[in-house]
Design a protein around this motif. Structure first.
Motif, PDB file in Angstrom:
ATOM      1  N   PRO A 242      -2.451   4.336   3.146  1.00  0.00           N
ATOM      2  CA  PRO A 242      -2.567   2.994   2.567  1.00  0.00           C
ATOM      3  C   PRO A 242      -4.011   2.672   2.189  1.00  0.00           C
ATOM      4  CG  PRO A 242      -1.629   2.911   4.800  1.00  0.00           C
ATOM      5  CD  PRO A 242      -2.079   4.305   4.561  1.00  0.00           C
TER       6      PRO A 242
ATOM      7  N   SER B  55      10.004   7.903 -11.029  1.00  0.00           N
ATOM      8  CA  SER B  55       9.316   8.757 -10.067  1.00  0.00           C
ATOM      9  C   SER B  55       7.963   9.141 -10.646  1.00  0.00           C
ATOM     10  CB  SER B  55      10.124  10.022  -9.775  1.00  0.00           C
ATOM     11  OG  SER B  55       9.296  10.940  -9.066  1.00  0.00           O
ATOM     12  N   GLY B  56       6.932   8.758  -9.947  1.00  0.00           N
ATOM     13  CA  GLY B  56       5.582   9.136 -10.358  1.00  0.00           C
ATOM     14  C   GLY B  56       5.366  10.625 -10.173  1.00  0.00           C
TER      15      GLY B  56
ATOM     16  N   ASP C  89      -2.326   9.864   0.193  1.00  0.00           N
ATOM     17  CA  ASP C  89      -1.155   9.686   1.026  1.00  0.00           C
ATOM     18  C   ASP C  89      -1.474   8.789   2.223  1.00  0.00           C
ATOM     19  OD1 ASP C  89       1.335   9.890   2.045  1.00  0.00           O
ATOM     20  OD2 ASP C  89       1.063  11.884   2.924  1.00  0.00           O
TER      21      ASP C  89
ATOM     22  N   VAL D  27      -5.514   8.851  -5.939  1.00  0.00           N
ATOM     23  CA  VAL D  27      -4.184   8.790  -5.335  1.00  0.00           C
ATOM     24  C   VAL D  27      -4.296   9.391  -3.946  1.00  0.00           C
ATOM     25  CG1 VAL D  27      -1.855   9.785  -5.431  1.00  0.00           C
ATOM     26  CG2 VAL D  27      -2.928   8.917  -7.520  1.00  0.00           C
TER      27      VAL D  27
ATOM     28  N   PRO E 214       0.844  -1.187   0.000  1.00  0.00           N
ATOM     29  CA  PRO E 214       0.000   0.000   0.000  1.00  0.00           C
ATOM     30  C   PRO E 214       0.889   1.250   0.000  1.00  0.00           C
ATOM     31  CG  PRO E 214      -0.738  -1.544   1.679  1.00  0.00           C
ATOM     32  CD  PRO E 214       0.529  -2.095   1.123  1.00  0.00           C
ATOM     33  N   ASN E 215       0.474   2.264  -0.724  1.00  0.00           N
ATOM     34  CA  ASN E 215       1.180   3.550  -0.743  1.00  0.00           C
ATOM     35  C   ASN E 215       2.475   3.559  -1.564  1.00  0.00           C
ATOM     36  OD1 ASN E 215       0.043   5.815   0.295  1.00  0.00           O
ATOM     37  ND2 ASN E 215       1.520   6.051   1.958  1.00  0.00           N
ATOM     38  N   ALA E 216       2.757   2.482  -2.284  1.00  0.00           N
ATOM     39  CA  ALA E 216       4.008   2.424  -3.055  1.00  0.00           C
ATOM     40  C   ALA E 216       3.977   3.375  -4.244  1.00  0.00           C
ATOM     41  CB  ALA E 216       4.250   0.994  -3.540  1.00  0.00           C
TER      42      ALA E 216
ATOM     43  N   LYS F 171       1.373   2.942  -6.916  1.00  0.00           N
ATOM     44  CA  LYS F 171       0.844   2.221  -8.072  1.00  0.00           C
ATOM     45  C   LYS F 171      -0.170   3.060  -8.847  1.00  0.00           C
ATOM     46  CE  LYS F 171      -0.551  -0.976  -5.250  1.00  0.00           C
ATOM     47  NZ  LYS F 171       0.021  -0.385  -4.015  1.00  0.00           N
TER      48      LYS F 171
ATOM     49  N   THR G  54      -0.533   6.231  -8.773  1.00  0.00           N
ATOM     50  CA  THR G  54       0.156   7.389  -9.347  1.00  0.00           C
ATOM     51  C   THR G  54       0.791   6.992 -10.683  1.00  0.00           C
ATOM     52  OG1 THR G  54       0.654   8.153  -7.123  1.00  0.00           O
ATOM     53  CG2 THR G  54       1.914   9.142  -8.919  1.00  0.00           C
TER      54      THR G  54
ATOM     55  N   THR H 168      -6.661   2.565  -2.982  1.00  0.00           N
ATOM     56  CA  THR H 168      -7.311   1.810  -4.049  1.00  0.00           C
ATOM     57  C   THR H 168      -8.016   0.602  -3.453  1.00  0.00           C
ATOM     58  OG1 THR H 168      -5.605   2.490  -5.595  1.00  0.00           O
ATOM     59  CG2 THR H 168      -6.938   0.584  -6.222  1.00  0.00           C
TER      60      THR H 168
HETATM   61  N1  LIG Z   1       7.682  11.743  -3.569  1.00  0.00           N
HETATM   62  C1  LIG Z   1       6.955  10.913  -4.294  1.00  0.00           C
HETATM   63  N2  LIG Z   1       5.712  10.614  -3.890  1.00  0.00           N
HETATM   64  C2  LIG Z   1       4.992   9.763  -4.637  1.00  0.00           C
HETATM   65  C3  LIG Z   1       5.510   9.180  -5.826  1.00  0.00           C
HETATM   66  N3  LIG Z   1       4.562   8.359  -6.344  1.00  0.00           N
HETATM   67  C4  LIG Z   1       3.506   8.443  -5.509  1.00  0.00           C
HETATM   68  N4  LIG Z   1       3.744   9.270  -4.486  1.00  0.00           N
HETATM   69  C5  LIG Z   1       2.841   9.576  -3.353  1.00  0.00           C
HETATM   70  O1  LIG Z   1       2.665   8.407  -2.577  1.00  0.00           O
HETATM   71  C6  LIG Z   1       1.348   8.368  -2.043  1.00  0.00           C
HETATM   72  C7  LIG Z   1       0.677   7.058  -2.438  1.00  0.00           C
HETATM   73  O2  LIG Z   1       0.455   7.024  -3.822  1.00  0.00           O
HETATM   74  P1  LIG Z   1      -0.626   6.092  -4.517  1.00  0.00           P
HETATM   75  O3  LIG Z   1      -0.397   6.186  -5.978  1.00  0.00           O
HETATM   76  O4  LIG Z   1      -1.990   6.378  -4.002  1.00  0.00           O
HETATM   77  O5  LIG Z   1      -0.134   4.699  -3.967  1.00  0.00           O
HETATM   78  P2  LIG Z   1      -0.783   3.255  -4.197  1.00  0.00           P
HETATM   79  O6  LIG Z   1       0.325   2.299  -4.335  1.00  0.00           O
HETATM   80  O7  LIG Z   1      -1.774   3.308  -5.281  1.00  0.00           O
HETATM   81  O8  LIG Z   1      -1.486   3.052  -2.774  1.00  0.00           O
HETATM   82  P3  LIG Z   1      -2.735   2.102  -2.401  1.00  0.00           P
HETATM   83  O9  LIG Z   1      -3.799   2.322  -3.403  1.00  0.00           O
HETATM   84  O10 LIG Z   1      -3.117   2.605  -1.030  1.00  0.00           O
HETATM   85  O11 LIG Z   1      -2.204   0.717  -2.366  1.00  0.00           O
HETATM   86  C8  LIG Z   1       0.641   9.578  -2.597  1.00  0.00           C
HETATM   87  O12 LIG Z   1       0.677  10.592  -1.619  1.00  0.00           O
HETATM   88  C9  LIG Z   1       1.467   9.963  -3.805  1.00  0.00           C
HETATM   89  O13 LIG Z   1       1.392  11.339  -4.100  1.00  0.00           O
HETATM   90  C10 LIG Z   1       6.833   9.531  -6.222  1.00  0.00           C
HETATM   91  O14 LIG Z   1       7.384   9.074  -7.230  1.00  0.00           O
HETATM   92  N5  LIG Z   1       7.508  10.404  -5.410  1.00  0.00           N
END
Ligand SMILES: Nc1nc2c(ncn2[C@@H]2O[C@H](COP(=O)(O)OP(=O)(O)OP(=O)(O)O)[C@@H](O)[C@H]2O)c(=O)[nH]1
Ligand SMILES: [Mg+2]
Length: 421
Positions: free
Chosen positions: A195, A312-313, A193, A191, A173-175, A177, A179, A198
């Motif tokens: 876990p 980097s997303g 901040d 998206v 979670p929060n990795a 994905k 994004t 999604t």
């Molecule tokens: N600094 C930084 N933050 C990022 C990057 N990619 C995503 N984030 C942040 O990380 C947080 C989680 O991003 P998500 O894309 O929601 O992560 P996810 O993997 O879909 O999380 P779940 O749906 O909860 O499993 C958000 O606050 C994003 O803005 C990145 O490359 N750099």
């Protein structure tokens, strides 16, 4: 290639029932100067089937939230002059490609509609009842009986949509994905901040260059024990069974990326279903964060055989390379083996006899069908029903079960008295 954003509603139960067959007609010729002509009542028409039809125009099972009952049209009654009633219309129910159909009662897979245009009859319409023209015999030239139409088959189905994507994003979670999916495609998953932002998977089309692209699925985060049903893992791991390729997203800006990565790899291995042998690329995400560079080095040491893309997303760094890498890998990855199962029905004994109170209960589709098709107010029809029961061996089975003269026998909602003939 148009962008496609899909929220999944992936599991529904619906009730389907074939149309009842039309009733046969009992009628006699009546013509001038002929007081009583022969029987000429025609057969009822067949009831309509319920057919599921897979269509690529549909992306979700969402429509089924609002309508749960699907009943095909019944057959028309038989007419005079031996005219057969018309067949009931089939009811064609459209489902998305990738719909797995199970019996809700037994859990058995009835069909796996993996291709556009695949269709399957899930509930047959009942046979039309025969008109009295069929029941004339040398000793009974004027039978006053006709059969009723057979009831249509009815059952509850469980529909499950299995995601069909080229590549699936997996990770903690929060990795990042969602994004990544939103940066790579026109899809706009939420998206956040925190876990478990999604909860339901979504799809996006990633266009790499003219004519080259792939479908990418964003999946909910995995946690420890996901393979055994913890978190949302199990629910959604099912979806990636059908992706050619996995993209393991590791947050290298996080506290312990190696531990995170190990956990996800372990969950995928434990889940089974061929996931362990699926090709995996790694996306080392959040390389913009402090400490990410060292973590990336450690990740590469730990997984020397994996193709690892630093991305980097947030800044967009490395995304084009990642997209090209996925496109290349999906081209060579074999299509996942789908467990296509033909339509099959559960084996049942022809009928069963059990004690019930003072009497005996006879159960069985065929027996109950014959009863439903019998007009119990008509002596001839009842006599015929009894003959059928004898021929099927129901009488003998009752006898063996200990039924004595006059013992009550229950079939469906009806009660009879047992007389050994
Ligand atoms: N600094 C930084 N933050 C990022 C990057 N990619 C995503 N984030 C942040 O990380 C947080 C989680 O991003 P998500 O894309 O929601 O992560 P996810 O993997 O879909 O999380 P779940 O749906 O909860 O499993 C958000 O606050 C994003 O803005 C990145 O490359 N750099
Ligand atoms: Mg997400």
């Amino acid at each position: 290639m148009g962008a496609r954003e899909t929220l999944f509603y992936d599991h529904v139960k619906i009730f389907v029932s074939g149309g009842k067959g039309g009733d046969g007609l009992a009628s006699f010729r009546r013509e001038k100067y002929i007081p009583r002509g022969g029987p000429w009542g025609g057969d009822g028409g067949r009831g309509g089937h319920v057919i599921l039809h897979a269509s690529s125009q549909l992306a979700t099972l969402a429509d089924f939230r609002y309508r749960r009952h699907y009943r095909a049209e019944k057959g028309g009654s038989g007419g005079t002059k031996n005219r057969t009633g018309r067949c009931g219309g089939d009811l064609v129910v459209r489902v998305p490609v990738g719909t797995l159909v199970r019996s809700a009662d037994t859990g058995e897979v009835l069909a796996d509609l993996v291709g556009d245009g695949h269709s399957v009859i899930v509930a047959r319409g009942g046979r039309g009842g025969r008109g009295n023209i069929h029941f004339a015999t040398p000793t009974n030239r004027a039978p006053a009986m006709a059969e009723r139409g057979e009831p249509g088959a009815g059952l509850t189905l469980e529909l499950e949509l299995k995601l069909l994507a080229d590549a699936g994003l997996v990770g903690m979670p929060n990795a990042g994905k969602s994004t990544l999916l939103s940066r790579l495609s026109a899809a706009r998953p939420k998206v956040g901040d925190y876990p478990f932002t999604t909860l339901e998977p979504s799809l996006g089309v990633v266009r790499v260059e003219e004519g080259v692209g792939f479908v990418l699925a964003d999946l909910p985060g995995l946690v420890e024990g996901a393979h055994a049903g913890a978190g949302l893992g199990h629910e959604f791991l099912r979806h990636i069974e059908r992706t050619r390729l996995l993209v393991h997203v590791v947050d290298v800006g996080g506290l312990d990326p190696l531990a995170d990565a190990a956990l996800v790899e372990q969950e995928m291995a434990l889940y089974g279903h061929g996931l362990a042998s699926r090709p995996v690329l790694m996306a080392a995400n959040k390389v913009d964060l402090p400490g990410a560079a060292e973590n990336l080095v450690r990740l590469k040491e730990r997984y020397p055989d994996r193709e690892i893309f630093p991305v980097s997303g947030l800044t967009g760094e490395g995304l084009a390379e990642l997209a090209r890498g996925i496109a290349r890998a999906t081209k060579t990855a074999p299509a996942p083996v789908l467990e296509t199962a033909p339509v099959q029905y559960r084996f049942e004994p022809r009928f069963t006899v059990d004690r019930e109170g003072e009497g005996f209960r006879v159960r069985g589709r065929e027996v109950e069908k014959h009863l439903a098709m019998t007009d119990l107010d008509n002596e001839e029809a009842v006599a015929r029903f009894q003959r059928i029961m004898r021929i099927m061996g129901v009488e003998e089975a009752l006898h063996e079960a200990g039924a004595g003269e006059g013992a009550p026998v229950f079939i469906g909602d009806s009660e009879f008295s047992f007389f050994d003939s």
